[in-house]
Design a protein around this motif. Structure first.
Motif, mmCIF file in Angstrom:
data_model
loop_
_atom_site.group_PDB
_atom_site.id
_atom_site.type_symbol
_atom_site.label_atom_id
_atom_site.label_comp_id
_atom_site.label_asym_id
_atom_site.label_seq_id
_atom_site.Cartn_x
_atom_site.Cartn_y
_atom_site.Cartn_z
ATOM 1 N N GLN A 173 0.808 -1.225 0.000
ATOM 2 C CA GLN A 173 0.000 0.000 0.000
ATOM 3 C C GLN A 173 0.839 1.271 0.000
ATOM 4 N N LEU A 174 1.950 1.238 0.713
ATOM 5 C CA LEU A 174 2.752 2.462 0.840
ATOM 6 C C LEU A 174 3.532 2.780 -0.435
ATOM 7 N N THR A 175 4.089 1.751 -1.052
ATOM 8 C CA THR A 175 5.037 2.017 -2.141
ATOM 9 C C THR A 175 4.500 1.685 -3.525
ATOM 10 N N ILE B 276 17.927 -5.354 -2.205
ATOM 11 C CA ILE B 276 18.367 -3.960 -2.006
ATOM 12 C C ILE B 276 17.949 -3.464 -0.632
ATOM 13 N N ASP B 277 18.872 -2.807 0.064
ATOM 14 C CA ASP B 277 18.532 -2.283 1.395
ATOM 15 C C ASP B 277 19.026 -0.832 1.499
ATOM 16 N N ILE B 278 18.122 0.030 1.997
ATOM 17 C CA ILE B 278 18.521 1.437 2.168
ATOM 18 C C ILE B 278 19.440 1.539 3.391
ATOM 19 N N ASP B 279 20.568 2.226 3.209
ATOM 20 C CA ASP B 279 21.552 2.294 4.301
ATOM 21 C C ASP B 279 21.109 3.256 5.401
ATOM 22 N N HIS B 280 21.342 2.839 6.605
ATOM 23 C CA HIS B 280 21.073 3.666 7.799
ATOM 24 C C HIS B 280 19.661 4.258 7.782
ATOM 25 N N PHE B 281 18.730 3.476 7.419
ATOM 26 C CA PHE B 281 17.369 4.000 7.293
ATOM 27 C C PHE B 281 16.770 4.363 8.662
ATOM 28 N N LYS B 282 17.256 3.652 9.689
ATOM 29 C CA LYS B 282 16.746 3.941 11.043
ATOM 30 C C LYS B 282 17.036 5.397 11.415
ATOM 31 N N GLN B 283 18.211 5.869 10.956
ATOM 32 C CA GLN B 283 18.581 7.264 11.261
ATOM 33 C C GLN B 283 17.614 8.251 10.593
ATOM 34 N N VAL B 284 17.125 7.879 9.412
ATOM 35 C CA VAL B 284 16.163 8.749 8.714
ATOM 36 C C VAL B 284 14.925 8.900 9.580
ATOM 37 N N GLY C 186 11.574 11.682 11.366
ATOM 38 C CA GLY C 186 10.240 11.149 11.669
ATOM 39 C C GLY C 186 9.798 10.083 10.669
ATOM 40 N N HIS C 187 8.781 9.325 11.081
ATOM 41 C CA HIS C 187 8.332 8.185 10.269
ATOM 42 C C HIS C 187 7.654 8.590 8.973
ATOM 43 N N LEU C 188 6.983 9.757 8.976
ATOM 44 C CA LEU C 188 6.290 10.160 7.744
ATOM 45 C C LEU C 188 7.287 10.467 6.642
ATOM 46 N N GLY D 207 10.245 9.125 6.585
ATOM 47 C CA GLY D 207 10.744 7.783 6.254
ATOM 48 C C GLY D 207 9.839 7.100 5.235
ATOM 49 N N ASP D 208 8.542 7.213 5.446
ATOM 50 C CA ASP D 208 7.568 6.614 4.505
ATOM 51 C C ASP D 208 7.720 7.209 3.105
ATOM 52 N N LYS D 209 7.897 8.516 3.071
ATOM 53 C CA LYS D 209 8.002 9.201 1.777
ATOM 54 C C LYS D 209 9.296 8.747 1.053
ATOM 55 N N VAL D 210 10.353 8.540 1.837
ATOM 56 C CA VAL D 210 11.606 8.052 1.242
ATOM 57 C C VAL D 210 11.353 6.683 0.603
ATOM 58 N N LEU D 211 10.649 5.815 1.337
ATOM 59 C CA LEU D 211 10.368 4.461 0.815
ATOM 60 C C LEU D 211 9.548 4.540 -0.474
ATOM 61 N N ALA D 212 8.521 5.409 -0.468
ATOM 62 C CA ALA D 212 7.648 5.513 -1.649
ATOM 63 C C ALA D 212 8.425 6.082 -2.839
ATOM 64 N N GLY E 29 10.133 -6.122 2.693
ATOM 65 C CA GLY E 29 9.746 -5.807 4.070
ATOM 66 C C GLY E 29 10.581 -4.631 4.537
ATOM 67 N N GLY E 30 10.045 -3.802 5.457
ATOM 68 C CA GLY E 30 10.793 -2.658 5.986
ATOM 69 C C GLY E 30 11.389 -1.815 4.879
ATOM 70 N N GLU E 31 12.718 -1.642 4.951
ATOM 71 C CA GLU E 31 13.389 -0.812 3.933
ATOM 72 C C GLU E 31 14.148 -1.703 2.941
ATOM 73 N N ALA F 160 27.962 -6.527 1.671
ATOM 74 C CA ALA F 160 28.012 -5.108 1.274
ATOM 75 C C ALA F 160 27.854 -4.209 2.500
ATOM 76 N N LYS F 161 26.945 -4.598 3.387
ATOM 77 C CA LYS F 161 26.721 -3.800 4.601
ATOM 78 C C LYS F 161 27.969 -3.822 5.482
ATOM 79 N N LYS F 162 28.571 -5.025 5.614
ATOM 80 C CA LYS F 162 29.708 -5.196 6.520
ATOM 81 C C LYS F 162 30.954 -4.480 6.013
ATOM 82 N N GLY G 170 31.169 -1.577 4.400
ATOM 83 C CA GLY G 170 31.104 -0.123 4.203
ATOM 84 C C GLY G 170 29.837 0.421 3.580
ATOM 85 N N ARG G 171 28.917 -0.425 3.110
ATOM 86 C CA ARG G 171 27.629 0.014 2.492
ATOM 87 C C ARG G 171 27.865 0.753 1.167
ATOM 88 N N ASN G 172 26.752 1.211 0.567
ATOM 89 C CA ASN G 172 26.764 1.922 -0.722
ATOM 90 C C ASN G 172 27.566 1.145 -1.771
HETATM 91 N N1 LIG Z 1 9.130 5.028 8.085
HETATM 92 C C1 LIG Z 1 9.117 3.720 8.024
HETATM 93 N N2 LIG Z 1 10.107 3.023 8.614
HETATM 94 C C2 LIG Z 1 10.111 1.685 8.528
HETATM 95 C C3 LIG Z 1 9.122 0.975 7.858
HETATM 96 N N3 LIG Z 1 9.402 -0.356 7.939
HETATM 97 C C4 LIG Z 1 10.547 -0.457 8.675
HETATM 98 N N4 LIG Z 1 10.980 0.769 9.028
HETATM 99 C C5 LIG Z 1 12.158 1.128 9.812
HETATM 100 O O1 LIG Z 1 13.349 0.804 9.093
HETATM 101 C C6 LIG Z 1 14.423 0.772 10.054
HETATM 102 C C7 LIG Z 1 15.389 -0.324 9.667
HETATM 103 O O2 LIG Z 1 16.436 -0.209 10.527
HETATM 104 P P1 LIG Z 1 17.649 -1.221 10.553
HETATM 105 O O3 LIG Z 1 17.169 -2.613 10.256
HETATM 106 O O4 LIG Z 1 18.361 -1.032 11.874
HETATM 107 O O5 LIG Z 1 18.550 -0.832 9.352
HETATM 108 P P2 LIG Z 1 19.294 0.514 8.948
HETATM 109 O O6 LIG Z 1 19.120 1.607 9.939
HETATM 110 O O7 LIG Z 1 18.856 0.816 7.584
HETATM 111 O O8 LIG Z 1 20.787 0.068 8.956
HETATM 112 P P3 LIG Z 1 21.548 -0.749 7.853
HETATM 113 O O9 LIG Z 1 20.524 -1.547 7.104
HETATM 114 O O10 LIG Z 1 22.489 -1.608 8.605
HETATM 115 O O11 LIG Z 1 22.209 0.230 6.980
HETATM 116 C C8 LIG Z 1 13.785 0.596 11.423
HETATM 117 O O12 LIG Z 1 13.934 1.774 12.145
HETATM 118 C C9 LIG Z 1 12.285 0.375 11.115
HETATM 119 O O13 LIG Z 1 11.458 0.960 12.101
HETATM 120 C C10 LIG Z 1 8.078 1.727 7.260
HETATM 121 O O14 LIG Z 1 7.146 1.203 6.630
HETATM 122 N N5 LIG Z 1 8.125 3.070 7.356
#
Ligand SMILES: Nc1nc2c(ncn2[C@@H]2O[C@H](COP(=O)(O)OP(=O)(O)OP(=O)(O)O)[C@@H](O)[C@H]2O)c(=O)[nH]1
Length: 426
Positions: free
Chosen positions: A259-261, A292-300, A305-307, A309-314, A334-336, A401-403, A405-407
């Protein structure tokens, strides 16, 4: 034809009509994708939908699909078949009436005109010189015009009150629902009903007492009301059936979309995986999995904020869609974490695509944020590997790739190269 057998055959013909509608709808897959696109756009504008869950969106789809099935047309080849059938029926009645010597003046002139009309419509339909809708309407007008005027003519005193032509009048309603969209059919049904009653009244009143005239007209009116009510009931039943069918397939499609993306969800990807593996086993059609995994997405999330973060995913999913061709499948695992499944491409081409995606993300702004990066692990299914092994390979290379240095993009060749470099250094 008796009244009840005419009604039965009418019901049967109406059923056939709606079977045709359902068939037409199945051949229109773009409808579902357009619908899903539209609803994802709505979802986008209202992030709180996420809190409401999928149910709200699905209910919305049900509500919005509920008015889509009422207008539908016969398929051209079915329509032409019915025209041939009508020509044969008119020719048969013409020759029977003619040989038995009971042919009325009115019919002697009308039968050939109707047959010529059907033949012209048939040719126009074949040559596609006129729209299907106008041909359907013209056919209806010929049949209804003939049946109504014939019956009125036969009810004029000098032509005999006990003509059987009134029995055929029910066909007017059947043909309206058979050839026209439901709304138009309702209008012409009402018009035809009124013309029939007034026409017969005027024909009979000239030579018969009021009581007799009203009696015959009431008889016709009641019989025709039965026709109309029964036909309308069948139409409603079939429309409901078609709507339910449409809703089910919409929900089925929706269950495969994130639904989100607006890309495939995990269930959708698993479906694509299944087909890819079958094609690999049966036809040796190779495929590759780009994990594919977005790097450091938790920091985003933590920082913006999560909104955001959602927009980045979309935005990221939209970018993946833009960078891939239609034969590739894009999904959110799943997730990012996202997946691109690439079919029938060499390892080099798959790796280049992964590199292209990585570099484009580096240069792009996603969800208003710059300097995002991604890591990709690539697994190839072209060395007698199973789907499970191919996925595991992509997963382990993503981890690498993550271990390290990422990117970056890592596949088997990168690992071999690295090993060779280390061996040379030693
Ligand atoms: N905004 C948003 N965040 C999400 C969603 N699904 C998962 N996440 C977040 O994605 C983050 C994934 O974090 P990590 O698994 O620690 O990975 P990372 O920060 O990207 O670190 P690396 O993968 O090691 O680079 C977590 O904070 C989840 O809460 C979503 O649908 N929306």
């Amino acid at each position: 034809m008796t009244g009840s057998s005419t009604i039965k055959s009418s019901v049967f013909e109406i059923s056939l009509y709606f079977d045709t509608i359902e068939h037409n709808d199945k051949e229109n897959p773009s409808y579902l994708s357009r619908l899903i696109e539209k609803h994802n756009a709505l979802f986008y504008q209202n992030p709180y939908n996420e809190q409401l869950g999928n149910l709200g969106i699905l209910m919305d789809i049900i509500r919005k699909t509920s008015s889509t099935t009422e207008a539908a047309l016969l398929k051209p080849h079915v329509f032409r078949g019915l025209l041939l059938f009508a020509m044969s029926a008119f020719a048969a009645i013409w020759s029977i009436d003619y040989t038995s010597g009971i042919i009325a003046l009115f019919d002697a002139a009308s039968y050939p005109i109707c047959i010529a009309g059907f033949a012209t419509i048939y040719l126009l339909s074949r040559t596609k010189k006129a729209s299907e809708q106008s041909l359907h309407l013209t056919t209806y007008l010929i049949v209804a015009g003939y049946l109504t005027s014939s019956s009125i003519w036969h009810h004029m005193a000098e032509n005999g009150l006990f003509s059987n032509s009134a029995q055929w009048l029910g066909l007017n309603y059947v043909i309206a629902y058979l050839f026209l969209e439901v709304r138009k059919a309702v209008i012409v049904t009402i018009a035809s009903f009124i013309v029939t009653l007034i026409g017969h009244y005027l024909a009979l009143i000239q030579h018969y007492p009021l009581d007799d005239t009203v009696g015959v007209v009431l008889n016709i009116g009641i019989a025709h009301t039965v026709y109309i009510v029964l036909l309308w009931t069948v139409v409603q039943m079939r429309v409901e059936h078609t709507k339910t069918h449409e809703r089910l397939s919409t929900l089925e499609q929706h269950a495969m979309i994130d639904q989100l993306t607006n890309v495939l969800n995990r269930r959708g990807i698993e479906d694509v995986f299944k087909h890819a593996e079958e094609n690999w086993i049966n036809h040796k059609q190779p495929y590759a999995i780009l994990l594919i995994d977005i790097d450091h997405f938790k920091q985003v999330n933590d920082q913006y904020g999560h909104l955001v973060g959602d927009k980045v995913l979309a935005d990221f999913a939209a970018l993946l869609n833009k960078l891939t061709v239609a034969s590739n499948s894009v999904g959110r695992w799943g997730g990012e974490e996202f997946i691109i499944l690439v079919k029938s491409r060499s390892n080099e081409e798959c790796f280049s695509l992964a590199e292209k995606v990585r570099q484009t993300v580096e240069r792009s702004t996603l969800g208003g944020l710059k300097e995002l990066s991604i890591s990709i692990g690539v697994g190839y299914a072209n060395e007698e590997k199973s789907l499970f092994e191919t996925f595991q390979q992509a997963d382990s290379y993503l981890y690498a790739a993550k271990k390290t240095g990422r990117n970056k993009v890592i596949d088997r060749n990168q690992i071999i190269k690295k090993r060779q470099e280390s061996a040379t250094e030693v």
